[in-house]
Design a protein around this motif. Structure first.
Motif, PDB file in Angstrom:
ATOM      1  N   TRP A  30       0.885  -1.237   0.059  1.00  0.00           N
ATOM      2  CA  TRP A  30       0.131   0.017   0.112  1.00  0.00           C
ATOM      3  C   TRP A  30       0.765   1.211   0.193  1.00  0.00           C
ATOM      4  N   GLY A  31       1.027   1.754  -1.134  1.00  0.00           N
ATOM      5  CA  GLY A  31       2.008   2.903  -1.277  1.00  0.00           C
ATOM      6  C   GLY A  31       3.301   2.581  -1.124  1.00  0.00           C
ATOM      7  N   ASP A  32       4.277   3.241  -0.086  1.00  0.00           N
ATOM      8  CA  ASP A  32       5.447   2.743   0.356  1.00  0.00           C
ATOM      9  C   ASP A  32       5.394   1.481   1.491  1.00  0.00           C
ATOM     10  N   LEU A  33       4.234   1.176   1.766  1.00  0.00           N
ATOM     11  CA  LEU A  33       4.278   0.212   2.985  1.00  0.00           C
ATOM     12  C   LEU A  33       3.994  -1.127   2.534  1.00  0.00           C
ATOM     13  N   LEU A  34       4.705  -2.153   3.114  1.00  0.00           N
ATOM     14  CA  LEU A  34       4.443  -3.567   2.798  1.00  0.00           C
ATOM     15  C   LEU A  34       3.981  -4.352   4.234  1.00  0.00           C
ATOM     16  N   PHE A  35       2.645  -4.753   4.171  1.00  0.00           N
ATOM     17  CA  PHE A  35       2.092  -5.390   5.183  1.00  0.00           C
ATOM     18  C   PHE A  35       2.412  -6.843   5.025  1.00  0.00           C
ATOM     19  N   LEU A  36       3.164  -7.435   6.056  1.00  0.00           N
ATOM     20  CA  LEU A  36       3.419  -8.992   5.709  1.00  0.00           C
ATOM     21  C   LEU A  36       2.602  -9.757   6.722  1.00  0.00           C
ATOM     22  N   SER A  37       1.929 -10.846   5.953  1.00  0.00           N
ATOM     23  CA  SER A  37       0.845 -11.725   6.615  1.00  0.00           C
ATOM     24  C   SER A  37       1.974 -12.659   7.618  1.00  0.00           C
ATOM     25  N   GLY A  38       1.206 -13.258   8.663  1.00  0.00           N
ATOM     26  CA  GLY A  38       1.745 -14.036   9.489  1.00  0.00           C
ATOM     27  C   GLY A  38       2.532 -15.179   9.144  1.00  0.00           C
ATOM     28  N   LYS A  39       3.747 -15.356   9.624  1.00  0.00           N
ATOM     29  CA  LYS A  39       4.526 -16.550   8.991  1.00  0.00           C
ATOM     30  C   LYS A  39       4.806 -17.337  10.468  1.00  0.00           C
ATOM     31  N   SER A  40       5.207 -18.503  10.108  1.00  0.00           N
ATOM     32  CA  SER A  40       5.765 -19.374  11.111  1.00  0.00           C
ATOM     33  C   SER A  40       7.116 -20.168  10.404  1.00  0.00           C
ATOM     34  N   SER A  41       7.733 -21.013  11.497  1.00  0.00           N
ATOM     35  CA  SER A  41       8.785 -21.809  10.864  1.00  0.00           C
ATOM     36  C   SER A  41       8.449 -22.661  10.033  1.00  0.00           C
ATOM     37  N   ARG A  42       9.333 -22.877   9.102  1.00  0.00           N
ATOM     38  CA  ARG A  42       9.064 -24.164   7.948  1.00  0.00           C
ATOM     39  C   ARG A  42       9.210 -25.486   8.731  1.00  0.00           C
ATOM     40  N   ARG A  43       9.968 -25.380   9.815  1.00  0.00           N
ATOM     41  CA  ARG A  43      10.074 -26.777  10.305  1.00  0.00           C
ATOM     42  C   ARG A  43       8.783 -27.126  10.867  1.00  0.00           C
ATOM     43  N   VAL A  44       8.525 -28.447  11.093  1.00  0.00           N
ATOM     44  CA  VAL A  44       7.190 -28.637  11.829  1.00  0.00           C
ATOM     45  C   VAL A  44       7.456 -28.636  13.364  1.00  0.00           C
ATOM     46  N   VAL A  45       7.142 -27.480  13.912  1.00  0.00           N
ATOM     47  CA  VAL A  45       7.186 -27.414  15.397  1.00  0.00           C
ATOM     48  C   VAL A  45       6.138 -27.344  16.030  1.00  0.00           C
ATOM     49  N   ASP A  46       5.670 -28.114  16.999  1.00  0.00           N
ATOM     50  CA  ASP A  46       4.583 -28.131  17.621  1.00  0.00           C
ATOM     51  C   ASP A  46       4.876 -28.036  19.159  1.00  0.00           C
ATOM     52  N   GLY A  47       4.083 -26.897  19.786  1.00  0.00           N
ATOM     53  CA  GLY A  47       4.352 -26.830  21.439  1.00  0.00           C
ATOM     54  C   GLY A  47       4.123 -25.502  21.970  1.00  0.00           C
ATOM     55  N   LYS A  48       4.364 -25.640  22.983  1.00  0.00           N
ATOM     56  CA  LYS A  48       4.223 -24.283  23.714  1.00  0.00           C
ATOM     57  C   LYS A  48       5.445 -23.953  24.669  1.00  0.00           C
ATOM     58  N   LEU A  49       5.847 -22.511  24.437  1.00  0.00           N
ATOM     59  CA  LEU A  49       6.871 -22.254  25.277  1.00  0.00           C
ATOM     60  C   LEU A  49       6.691 -22.321  26.981  1.00  0.00           C
ATOM     61  N   GLY A  50       7.459 -22.737  27.702  1.00  0.00           N
ATOM     62  CA  GLY A  50       7.034 -22.903  28.928  1.00  0.00           C
ATOM     63  C   GLY A  50       6.864 -24.407  29.060  1.00  0.00           C
ATOM     64  N   VAL A  51       6.411 -25.128  28.513  1.00  0.00           N
ATOM     65  CA  VAL A  51       5.921 -26.696  28.499  1.00  0.00           C
ATOM     66  C   VAL A  51       6.762 -27.628  27.860  1.00  0.00           C
TER      67      VAL A  51
END
Length: 149
Positions: A30-51
């Motif tokens: 949008w004009g001179d701004l780029l809005f990037l969609s949410g990205k995650s790791s390309r590794r299959v990682v499943d879990g919670k921080l702290g657990v």
């Protein structure tokens, strides 16, 4: 070493940019701004921080996700040299309700952006804890970036 060369060295063996999983774009300009969609790791990682995932591993994952954002930017712009300023980084951390290291996890991404982009990689940011994230991912990042002159 240029930002593109640094990214190449850090992503050796990567196979392009991950495609959107549904009816949306990786980035919207949008004009001179780029809005990037949410990205995650390309590794299959499943879990919670702290657990399931320790703080240091969370930082490594956030760093990997920041690489995904840079790959999207380079695909859109042709070169990271066209980035005027990495304006904002938002981090979503899948964490236990007693986890307190959200900001330290996001440091992995922030440090990577400055490592590759220098002063143009310094940004404002916010980090939010979540009870769950898509696919069980521990870290999702989104961003706003300004195109340089």
């Amino acid at each position: 070493m240029s930002a593109d060369e640094k990214l190449d060295a850090l992503t050796e063996g990567y196979d392009g940019v991950s495609a959107p999983a549904a009816n949306y774009r990786n980035v919207t300009r949008w004009g001179d701004l780029l809005f990037l969609s949410g990205k995650s790791s390309r590794r299959v990682v499943d879990g919670k921080l702290g657990v399931d995932i320790a703080l240091d591993e969370g930082k490594r994952i956030a760093r990997e996700v920041a690489l995904e954002l840079l790959l999207v930017l380079r695909e859109e712009l042709g070169s990271l040299n066209r980035i005027g300023q990495f304006i904002e980084l938002q981090g979503f951390i899948n964490a236990s309700d007693d986890f307190k290291g959200h900001a330290q996890v996001l440091d992995g991404a922030s440090d990577l952006l400055v490592e590759v982009l220098g002063a143009a990689g310094v940004h404002s940011r916010s980090v939010l804890g979540a009870v769950s994230l898509r696919g069980g991912q521990p870290v999702i990042l989104r961003a706003v970036v300004g195109i340089g002159g």
